[in-house]
Design an enzyme around this catalytic site. Sequence first.
Site, PDB file in Angstrom:
ATOM      1  N   ARG A  31      15.074  -2.655  -6.863  1.00 22.06           N
ATOM      2  CA  ARG A  31      13.631  -2.687  -7.058  1.00 22.06           C
ATOM      3  C   ARG A  31      13.316  -2.932  -8.523  1.00 22.06           C
ATOM      4  O   ARG A  31      13.893  -2.286  -9.401  1.00 22.06           O
ATOM      5  CB  ARG A  31      12.985  -1.347  -6.633  1.00 22.06           C
ATOM      6  CG  ARG A  31      13.280  -0.927  -5.207  1.00 22.06           C
ATOM      7  CD  ARG A  31      12.711  -1.892  -4.176  1.00 22.06           C
ATOM      8  NE  ARG A  31      11.263  -1.982  -4.216  1.00 22.06           N
ATOM      9  CZ  ARG A  31      10.448  -1.188  -3.526  1.00 22.06           C
ATOM     10  NH1 ARG A  31      10.927  -0.251  -2.731  1.00 22.06           N
ATOM     11  NH2 ARG A  31       9.133  -1.337  -3.604  1.00 22.06           N
TER      12      ARG A  31
ATOM     13  N   PRO B 213       0.820  -1.221   0.000  1.00 21.05           N
ATOM     14  CA  PRO B 213       0.000   0.000   0.000  1.00 21.05           C
ATOM     15  C   PRO B 213       0.853   1.270   0.000  1.00 21.05           C
ATOM     16  O   PRO B 213       1.817   1.374   0.748  1.00 21.05           O
ATOM     17  CB  PRO B 213      -0.802  -0.121   1.299  1.00 21.05           C
ATOM     18  CG  PRO B 213      -0.767  -1.572   1.637  1.00 21.05           C
ATOM     19  CD  PRO B 213       0.547  -2.080   1.137  1.00 21.05           C
ATOM     20  N   GLU B 214       0.483   2.205  -0.864  1.00 17.42           N
ATOM     21  CA  GLU B 214       1.179   3.488  -0.957  1.00 17.42           C
ATOM     22  C   GLU B 214       0.172   4.587  -0.609  1.00 17.42           C
ATOM     23  O   GLU B 214      -0.902   4.295  -0.090  1.00 17.42           O
ATOM     24  CB  GLU B 214       1.761   3.654  -2.366  1.00 17.42           C
ATOM     25  CG  GLU B 214       2.662   2.478  -2.769  1.00 17.42           C
ATOM     26  CD  GLU B 214       3.249   2.603  -4.178  1.00 17.42           C
ATOM     27  OE1 GLU B 214       3.370   3.734  -4.686  1.00 17.42           O
ATOM     28  OE2 GLU B 214       3.569   1.560  -4.763  1.00 17.42           O
TER      29      GLU B 214
ATOM     30  N   LYS C 238       2.921   6.882   4.486  1.00 19.39           N
ATOM     31  CA  LYS C 238       2.188   5.619   4.376  1.00 19.39           C
ATOM     32  C   LYS C 238       1.673   5.162   5.736  1.00 19.39           C
ATOM     33  O   LYS C 238       1.303   3.999   5.901  1.00 19.39           O
ATOM     34  CB  LYS C 238       3.082   4.538   3.765  1.00 19.39           C
ATOM     35  CG  LYS C 238       3.571   4.858   2.347  1.00 19.39           C
ATOM     36  CD  LYS C 238       4.496   3.756   1.848  1.00 19.39           C
ATOM     37  CE  LYS C 238       5.260   4.195   0.617  1.00 19.39           C
ATOM     38  NZ  LYS C 238       6.325   3.229   0.266  1.00 19.39           N
TER      39      LYS C 238
END
Length: 284
Positions: free
Chosen positions: A263, A2-3, A60
């Site tokens: 990433r 979740p961002e 966040k």
Amino acid sequence: MPELPEVEHVARSLHKQIVGAHIAAVTYLDWERMIETPSVDQFRKLLQGRTIQNIGRRAKWLLITLDEGWTLTFHLRMSGYITIQDTIAPPDKYVHLVIEFTDGRQLFFHDIRKFGRTRLLDPVGLRELDQAHGIEPLEDDFTVDALSSLLRNRQARLKPLLLDQTVIAGIGNIYADEALWHAQIHPLRTSSDLNDDEVARLHNSIRKALQTGLSNGGSTLRNYRNSYGEQGTNQDHFHVYARITHPCPRCGHSIERITVGQRGTHICAHCQTLNPQNERSATT
Ligand SMILES: [Zn+2]
């Protein structure tokens, strides 16, 4: 993971459900490591009898404002989500924390991967959490000039910089890739090298990617839900993220996956060149 858009939706849905509710007790906890502060005993004791006054978000982090100056915070990390159970329901094996309200409803913290964390903070702790994070990209003070000075004061690769929560708060892998694609900027460009036009494009693109995520209820790749248990639909509107080999919606070239700072990063190498001042050398 979740961002900003996902955590914002959790805050909004929780706001509708539990502002004004009174906490009876923590009735279930099977993963004590999720409580970062205070001690488990203090956490249980201090939550008892508190009233929920407001729900918000910083970066966040989900912020649940309680009376007596306390704030209950959650970081969902990889797979955490929160639901409110209207009826008496037993927690399944992925629920690690249950908070019961005096009206009989329960808050469930679900987390398959167990990376989610919670902190119960006093005003000093809340201020420290706030100060540990950078500018909020959807707030009015996130201007083109503000982004320009953040980029030009650093000699960093763009994608890791966008993910750095101490610089800009709330952006993760999905929205960084989508924003850089919108801006037509390569994630390995050096932040201080962007010209004025590119900075303005990036500013607009960060907001566009996040606003699109918000208006689609967030992105659900695996576990994300709002507090009603509803999934987002933004994953159906990605341009590059998780779309390897699909055609770029702008130019038709295949989307590629590269690694930036460990990433996975999704780009259109045709729209997002590493050396835009010298196209010929970038393509040879
Ligand atoms: Zn393209």
